[in-house]
Design a protein around this motif. Structure first.
Motif, PDB file in Angstrom:
ATOM      1  N   ALA A 186       1.598  23.014  45.074  1.00 33.68           N
ATOM      2  CA  ALA A 186       2.500  22.366  44.129  1.00 33.68           C
ATOM      3  C   ALA A 186       2.245  20.867  44.129  1.00 33.68           C
ATOM      4  CB  ALA A 186       3.946  22.653  44.509  1.00 33.68           C
ATOM      5  N   VAL A 187       2.492  20.240  43.002  1.00 34.43           N
ATOM      6  CA  VAL A 187       2.339  18.796  42.863  1.00 34.43           C
ATOM      7  C   VAL A 187       3.724  18.168  42.915  1.00 34.43           C
ATOM      8  CG1 VAL A 187       1.601  16.940  41.335  1.00 34.43           C
ATOM      9  CG2 VAL A 187       0.265  19.041  41.484  1.00 34.43           C
ATOM     10  N   ASN A 188       3.895  17.207  43.794  1.00 28.78           N
ATOM     11  CA  ASN A 188       5.162  16.498  43.904  1.00 28.78           C
ATOM     12  C   ASN A 188       5.086  15.238  43.060  1.00 28.78           C
ATOM     13  OD1 ASN A 188       7.509  15.226  44.583  1.00 28.78           O
ATOM     14  ND2 ASN A 188       7.122  15.139  46.787  1.00 28.78           N
ATOM     15  N   ILE A 189       5.752  15.244  41.905  1.00 29.26           N
ATOM     16  CA  ILE A 189       5.662  14.098  41.000  1.00 29.26           C
ATOM     17  C   ILE A 189       6.477  12.902  41.485  1.00 29.26           C
ATOM     18  CG2 ILE A 189       5.159  15.520  38.999  1.00 29.26           C
ATOM     19  CD1 ILE A 189       8.084  15.156  38.151  1.00 29.26           C
ATOM     20  N   HIS A 190       7.337  13.112  42.479  1.00 26.58           N
ATOM     21  CA  HIS A 190       8.167  12.015  42.981  1.00 26.58           C
ATOM     22  C   HIS A 190       7.633  11.449  44.301  1.00 26.58           C
ATOM     23  CE1 HIS A 190      11.117  12.802  39.905  1.00 26.58           C
ATOM     24  NE2 HIS A 190      11.065  14.093  40.199  1.00 26.58           N
TER      25      HIS A 190
END
Length: 60
Positions: free
Chosen positions: A24-28
């Motif tokens: 998963a990509v953590n945009i924060h």
């Protein structure tokens, strides 16, 4: 097989297991809640003029 053909058996054997390997990509991750400030000796009119010059040079 002719040009543009594909093996239908490969298309039918796709499973959801492939999705388990995706991270998963953590945009924060790189959010910043601080403040930014700077000081300049230029007046607002000088800064607006400089911005106008920059925009003019981009259009050319």
């Amino acid at each position: 097989m002719g040009f543009g053909s594909y093996d239908e058996s490969e298309q039918q054997q796709q499973t959801a297991d492939d999705e388990d390997d995706v991270e998963a990509v953590n945009i924060h991750e790189n959010d910043h809640d601080g403040k930014l400030s700077f000081e300049s000796d230029a007046t607002t009119d000088e800064l607006v003029s400089q911005l106008g010059s920059m925009k003019d040079s981009d259009e050319e």
